[in-house]
Design an enzyme around this catalytic site. Structure first.
Site, mmCIF file in Angstrom:
data_model
loop_
_atom_site.group_PDB
_atom_site.id
_atom_site.type_symbol
_atom_site.label_atom_id
_atom_site.label_comp_id
_atom_site.label_asym_id
_atom_site.label_seq_id
_atom_site.Cartn_x
_atom_site.Cartn_y
_atom_site.Cartn_z
ATOM 1 N N VAL A 181 0.806 -1.233 0.000
ATOM 2 C CA VAL A 181 0.000 0.000 0.000
ATOM 3 C C VAL A 181 0.839 1.283 0.000
ATOM 4 O O VAL A 181 0.302 2.373 -0.184
ATOM 5 C CB VAL A 181 -1.020 0.040 1.171
ATOM 6 N N SER B 21 -6.347 3.022 16.745
ATOM 7 C CA SER B 21 -5.771 2.373 17.925
ATOM 8 C C SER B 21 -6.103 3.189 19.164
ATOM 9 O O SER B 21 -6.398 4.391 19.061
ATOM 10 C CB SER B 21 -4.250 2.293 17.770
ATOM 11 N N SER C 292 0.654 8.734 14.266
ATOM 12 C CA SER C 292 -0.020 8.229 13.058
ATOM 13 C C SER C 292 -1.482 7.896 13.350
ATOM 14 O O SER C 292 -2.362 8.167 12.534
ATOM 15 C CB SER C 292 0.715 7.005 12.503
ATOM 16 N N LYS C 293 -1.752 7.323 14.517
ATOM 17 C CA LYS C 293 -3.133 6.919 14.803
ATOM 18 C C LYS C 293 -4.000 8.131 15.179
ATOM 19 O O LYS C 293 -5.208 8.123 14.905
ATOM 20 C CB LYS C 293 -3.153 5.835 15.886
ATOM 21 N N TYR D 268 4.031 6.072 16.129
ATOM 22 C CA TYR D 268 2.799 5.270 16.024
ATOM 23 C C TYR D 268 1.615 6.045 16.604
ATOM 24 O O TYR D 268 0.549 6.120 15.980
ATOM 25 C CB TYR D 268 2.995 3.937 16.764
HETATM 26 P P1 NDP Z 1 -0.314 -7.666 11.703
HETATM 27 O O1 NDP Z 1 1.137 -7.368 11.699
HETATM 28 O O2 NDP Z 1 -0.761 -9.017 12.160
HETATM 29 O O3 NDP Z 1 -0.942 -7.368 10.263
HETATM 30 C C1 NDP Z 1 -0.619 -6.200 9.590
HETATM 31 C C2 NDP Z 1 -1.196 -6.270 8.201
HETATM 32 O O4 NDP Z 1 -0.867 -5.056 7.507
HETATM 33 C C3 NDP Z 1 -0.624 -7.417 7.383
HETATM 34 O O5 NDP Z 1 -1.642 -7.978 6.591
HETATM 35 C C4 NDP Z 1 0.407 -6.732 6.512
HETATM 36 O O6 NDP Z 1 0.651 -7.375 5.279
HETATM 37 C C5 NDP Z 1 -0.263 -5.398 6.271
HETATM 38 N N1 NDP Z 1 0.700 -4.390 5.845
HETATM 39 C C6 NDP Z 1 1.647 -3.767 6.586
HETATM 40 N N2 NDP Z 1 2.370 -2.948 5.815
HETATM 41 C C7 NDP Z 1 1.855 -3.052 4.558
HETATM 42 C C8 NDP Z 1 2.199 -2.479 3.309
HETATM 43 N N3 NDP Z 1 3.200 -1.597 3.175
HETATM 44 N N4 NDP Z 1 1.467 -2.825 2.216
HETATM 45 C C9 NDP Z 1 0.450 -3.713 2.330
HETATM 46 N N5 NDP Z 1 0.097 -4.305 3.476
HETATM 47 C C10 NDP Z 1 0.796 -3.979 4.574
HETATM 48 O O7 NDP Z 1 -0.953 -6.536 12.629
HETATM 49 P P2 NDP Z 1 -2.445 -6.237 13.122
HETATM 50 O O8 NDP Z 1 -3.425 -7.084 12.457
HETATM 51 O O9 NDP Z 1 -2.377 -6.179 14.580
HETATM 52 O O10 NDP Z 1 -2.592 -4.740 12.592
HETATM 53 C C11 NDP Z 1 -3.681 -4.327 11.779
HETATM 54 C C12 NDP Z 1 -4.053 -2.908 12.147
HETATM 55 O O11 NDP Z 1 -4.501 -2.892 13.499
HETATM 56 C C13 NDP Z 1 -2.881 -1.926 12.079
HETATM 57 O O12 NDP Z 1 -3.316 -0.732 11.474
HETATM 58 C C14 NDP Z 1 -2.526 -1.698 13.531
HETATM 59 O O13 NDP Z 1 -1.953 -0.444 13.750
HETATM 60 C C15 NDP Z 1 -3.883 -1.830 14.183
HETATM 61 N N6 NDP Z 1 -3.874 -2.113 15.609
HETATM 62 C C16 NDP Z 1 -3.351 -3.284 16.096
HETATM 63 C C17 NDP Z 1 -3.340 -3.523 17.450
HETATM 64 C C18 NDP Z 1 -2.761 -4.758 18.047
HETATM 65 O O14 NDP Z 1 -2.480 -4.784 19.267
HETATM 66 N N7 NDP Z 1 -2.571 -5.828 17.282
HETATM 67 C C19 NDP Z 1 -3.894 -2.552 18.407
HETATM 68 C C20 NDP Z 1 -4.430 -1.370 17.783
HETATM 69 C C21 NDP Z 1 -4.423 -1.176 16.440
HETATM 70 P P3 NDP Z 1 1.743 -8.556 5.109
HETATM 71 O O15 NDP Z 1 1.670 -9.396 6.359
HETATM 72 O O16 NDP Z 1 1.241 -9.279 3.904
HETATM 73 O O17 NDP Z 1 3.055 -7.892 4.953
#
Ligand code: NDP
Length: 264
Positions: free
Chosen positions: A72, A149, A165-166, A162
């Site tokens: 992305v 977040s 950003s949020k 972070y």
């Molecule tokens: P994960 O690391 O498990 O998943 C992150 C996802 O984002 C993956 O699918 C990854 O793709 C994708 N991603 C990251 N960078 C890119 C990029 N440059 N292009 C395309 N895809 C990208 O984390 P979470 O599921 O926890 O995170 C998801 C969202 O939730 C985030 O925005 C995070 O900030 C937010 N969040 C998470 C919390 C937590 O404690 N887990 C708490 C609060 C918010 P790939 O794996 O294919 O590289």
């Protein structure tokens, strides 16, 4: 009047594009959406993991899933992700922005490269994909759910960029909600606290530190535990559904009460 009152909300026939669907909250949301009957376009970088999510979704929901590999932060990829979705399904009803990364740093330990990488992923990319999706969402009077977040609404040490950003994502949600309301497009955020996914390990926490962090939620989180992806996915599904037809510009904490807690 909207067709309300169906539990989480039916998503049958709705076309949803979910970023970050190859892992964590995005993958959990894809699975929840497929159970509710949505037609899915899933995006992520890791093709194998994306396909795994897609395969599970097809089994759960019965609808064929469109998987679009892409980064992305690459403008051409974002254009392709939106174009392929709309070409394939002929419409777009729901955009879920879940792709994101976490870095751990203070103003003393940061670098501009780290800042740019995080802001480009969590803010600029989300801005870009939303910008390209909005004309299609206007056509369907659709909606957007951003994954923000608790760090957007509260401040934490060692998470400077972070948190910034949020907060930007939350302001983005509120401003877009106002701008798009006349077109009947709703825009909301979920604000999760600690949720068990890959994000913390990817930010550099070793296994021992990560386990200690999860253990510490017994003290720092009023409900005494971290969250699970399904608990976030359920709220995303609700916000994306007709049951939330009068909700826009909201940021919903899903954090076991973390955002109202003060250290004692
Ligand atoms: P994960 O690391 O498990 O998943 C992150 C996802 O984002 C993956 O699918 C990854 O793709 C994708 N991603 C990251 N960078 C890119 C990029 N440059 N292009 C395309 N895809 C990208 O984390 P979470 O599921 O926890 O995170 C998801 C969202 O939730 C985030 O925005 C995070 O900030 C937010 N969040 C998470 C919390 C937590 O404690 N887990 C708490 C609060 C918010 P790939 O794996 O294919 O590289």
């Amino acid at each position: 009047m909207a067709d309300i009152g169906h539990g989480l909300g039916r998503l049958a026939g709705k076309v949803a594009l979910i970023t970050g669907a190859s892992s964590g909250i995005g993958a959990g949301t894809a699975k929840m959406f497929s159970k509710l009957g949505a037609k899915l376009a899933l995006s992520g970088r890791n093709e194998d993991n994306l396909k795994k999510t897609g395969d599970v979704c097809e089994k759960l929901g019965g609808n064929k899933v469109l998987c679009i590999q892409g980064d992305v932060t690459i403008e051409e990829d974002v254009k392709r992700i939106v174009e392929e979705t709309v070409t394939h399904y002929g419409q777009l009803d729901i955009l879920v922005n879940s792709a994101g990364i976490l870095t751990l740093e203070t103003i003393e330990t940061t670098s501009l490269e780290q800042y740019d990488k995080l802001m480009n992923t969590n803010v600029r990319a989300l801005y870009h994909i939303t910008m390209l999706a909005v004309p299609h969402l206007i056509n369907t009077k659709g909606n957007i759910v951003n994954v923000s977040s608790v760090n957007g609404i509260r401040s934490f040490p060692n998470m400077l960029t972070y948190c910034m950003s949020k907060s930007a994502v939350d302001q983005f949600t509120r401003c877009c909600a106002l701008d798009l309301a006349p077109k009947q497009v709703r825009v909301n955020s979920v604000n999760p606290g600690a949720v068990v996914t890959e994000i913390h390990r990817r930010a550099g926490l070793d296994e021992e530190t990560y386990q200690k962090y999860l253990e510490h939620t017994k003290i720092t989180y009023p409900l005494g535990r971290p969250g699970q992806v399904e608990e976030v996915a359920a709220m995303i599904a609700f916000l994306a559904s007709e049951n939330a037809s009068f909700i826009t510009g909201a940021q919903i904490p899903i954090d076991g009460g973390r955002h109202v807690a003060c250290p004692r």
